[in-house]
Enzyme design. Sequence first.
Site, PDB file in Angstrom:
ATOM      1  N   ARG A  55       0.829  -1.201   0.000  1.00  0.00           N
ATOM      2  CA  ARG A  55       0.000   0.000   0.000  1.00  0.00           C
ATOM      3  C   ARG A  55       0.868   1.258   0.000  1.00  0.00           C
ATOM      4  O   ARG A  55       2.051   1.209   0.341  1.00  0.00           O
ATOM      5  CB  ARG A  55      -0.921  -0.001   1.205  1.00  0.00           C
ATOM      6  CG  ARG A  55      -0.178   0.187   2.514  1.00  0.00           C
ATOM      7  CD  ARG A  55      -1.100   0.055   3.710  1.00  0.00           C
ATOM      8  NE  ARG A  55      -1.388  -1.334   4.009  1.00  0.00           N
ATOM      9  CZ  ARG A  55      -2.033  -1.756   5.102  1.00  0.00           C
ATOM     10  NH1 ARG A  55      -2.458  -0.877   5.996  1.00  0.00           N
ATOM     11  NH2 ARG A  55      -2.242  -3.022   5.322  1.00  0.00           N
ATOM     12  N   ASP A  82       0.372   5.524   1.297  1.00  0.00           N
ATOM     13  CA  ASP A  82      -0.504   6.366   2.114  1.00  0.00           C
ATOM     14  C   ASP A  82      -1.206   7.442   1.296  1.00  0.00           C
ATOM     15  O   ASP A  82      -0.838   7.730   0.161  1.00  0.00           O
ATOM     16  CB  ASP A  82       0.326   7.089   3.185  1.00  0.00           C
ATOM     17  CG  ASP A  82       0.640   6.177   4.347  1.00  0.00           C
ATOM     18  OD1 ASP A  82       0.037   5.091   4.437  1.00  0.00           O
ATOM     19  OD2 ASP A  82       1.500   6.551   5.158  1.00  0.00           O
ATOM     20  N   TYR A 137      12.068   4.167  -3.387  1.00  0.00           N
ATOM     21  CA  TYR A 137      11.239   5.350  -3.202  1.00  0.00           C
ATOM     22  C   TYR A 137      12.078   6.590  -3.491  1.00  0.00           C
ATOM     23  O   TYR A 137      13.301   6.572  -3.336  1.00  0.00           O
ATOM     24  CB  TYR A 137      10.737   5.452  -1.749  1.00  0.00           C
ATOM     25  CG  TYR A 137       9.568   4.567  -1.406  1.00  0.00           C
ATOM     26  CD1 TYR A 137       8.266   5.039  -1.540  1.00  0.00           C
ATOM     27  CD2 TYR A 137       9.761   3.277  -0.931  1.00  0.00           C
ATOM     28  CE1 TYR A 137       7.184   4.227  -1.204  1.00  0.00           C
ATOM     29  CE2 TYR A 137       8.676   2.457  -0.605  1.00  0.00           C
ATOM     30  CZ  TYR A 137       7.391   2.957  -0.738  1.00  0.00           C
ATOM     31  OH  TYR A 137       6.320   2.164  -0.418  1.00  0.00           O
ATOM     32  N   ARG A 196       9.302   8.368   5.050  1.00  0.00           N
ATOM     33  CA  ARG A 196       8.975   9.746   5.412  1.00  0.00           C
ATOM     34  C   ARG A 196       9.687  10.176   6.698  1.00  0.00           C
ATOM     35  O   ARG A 196      10.065  11.344   6.843  1.00  0.00           O
ATOM     36  CB  ARG A 196       7.461   9.911   5.546  1.00  0.00           C
ATOM     37  CG  ARG A 196       6.765   9.830   4.181  1.00  0.00           C
ATOM     38  CD  ARG A 196       5.266   9.641   4.304  1.00  0.00           C
ATOM     39  NE  ARG A 196       4.668  10.690   5.121  1.00  0.00           N
ATOM     40  CZ  ARG A 196       3.396  10.705   5.497  1.00  0.00           C
ATOM     41  NH1 ARG A 196       2.582   9.716   5.123  1.00  0.00           N
ATOM     42  NH2 ARG A 196       2.942  11.679   6.233  1.00  0.00           N
TER      43      ARG A 196
END
Lengths: 247, 247
Positions: free
Chosen positions: B51, B53, B111, B198
């Site tokens: 998933r 966010d 990422y 993050r």
Amino acid sequence: MKMKCTISYDGHLFNGYQVQPGKRTVQAELEKALAILHKSEDKVPVISSGRTDSGVHAAGQVIHFDTPLSIPAERWPYALNALLPGDIAVKTAEHADDGFHARFSAIKKEYRYFVYTEKHPDVFKRHYAYHFSYRLNVQKMREASEHLIGTHDFTSFCSANTEVRDKVRTIYELDWTDTDDGLQMRIVGSGFLYNMVRIIAGTLLDVGTGKFSADDVKGMLDAKDREAAGRTAPGHGLYLWHVYYDN
Amino acid sequence: MKMKCTISYDGHLFNGYQVQPGKRTVQAELEKALAILHKSEDKVPVISSGRTDSGVHAAGQVIHFDTPLSIPAERWPYALNALLPGDIAVKTAEHADDGFHARFSAIKKEYRYFVYTEKHPDVFKRHYAYHFSYRLNVQKMREASEHLIGTHDFTSFCSANTEVRDKVRTIYELDWTDTDDGLQMRIVGSGFLYNMVRIIAGTLLDVGTGKFSADDVKGMLDAKDREAAGRTAPGHGLYLWHVYYDN
């Protein structure tokens, strides 16, 4: 005190620059923010270098307004950005001479038109560049562009829905750059008629696909008839990039 | 037939990837498009590499699904893009072995985190990069990044709201590139805990401003306590960039 500001906006959620009753426009948002800052019931009128259409973006639109506030010039962007929605931003602000007028003092304008030719849509560009997934002969597009540079009657490259009589304009620069990110048209002119940049972009893309030849474009100018030129490229690929003044 | 697709999405109008009742999610839109294509009342389940966010983007998310349709692989992106909303696009599609699983077959993920440090907000980046207008010492951020590369217990860099027990992960690559367009963090790892990228980005930005030293970051790892590390950088700067598989 007259303030001159450079602003940018993401056009995709606006019904264009100019105030229209009941619609979200850039000018209305600017005037709303200025009214709050001035604690004023009255509108603080904002004059721009010219309107832009629905969906069209600005990287360097220029506006002016008069104000009694004695905010230092470099604080104006912070003051206004705090009150403006996220899709409008003031980039620079400076005090201007009384004689300055965002529209009438402008001597040249630069627009850019962004195209990307990947096979599949790019979600990050869907509001910010035109997806035109055809093979383009950029050399032919550059040859055709040469015919448009200079002073011409651009009647064929102007929306038929216009009240402007004098359709003679000067294009100083018109070039296409092929980047990793897509194609970019850069056009600098004395001023532009309604839809002129989008009709030029659409027509030159049609040259790129082979629908028209470079020489056809010369014939389009001579025809002085909107029907002679190509398509109007969509607004979301277009950016008002820079407005040039004398100083 | 098992299909493997690479998809991209603009996260800003989604409540994340995973289906949630009453919310707009990427998975729900994919399954809706597949149901239409399959003329099926039943859901066509879509499995992703993992998933993402709310607000987080994907340039290279990978999904798989099973289908009885005999559409040639190269036609799948066209078929699905015609049915998907503009903020999701299928980039590639291929037939996969029966043993392929978008999540369990993944061996590494990449990422990227985008930051821009201009003084004033950039309207075109407001949903696509984090506006962090502080002077950053990128050299210090790179030094701190070195401490995170390798196999570590990343408890300090994981949201406290997680049920995962084993918090040991391996970071293979972690670097910062300074471009004209801003700063870009690139991180490649065996897998990532909830909010891990993050929190790493937020902590390294705090190193850049001088709030933490590069060595502090080593101490944060040792502390195994979320309170020890820095801020969670906002989701809209984050992109799931690439998922690596063995073949």
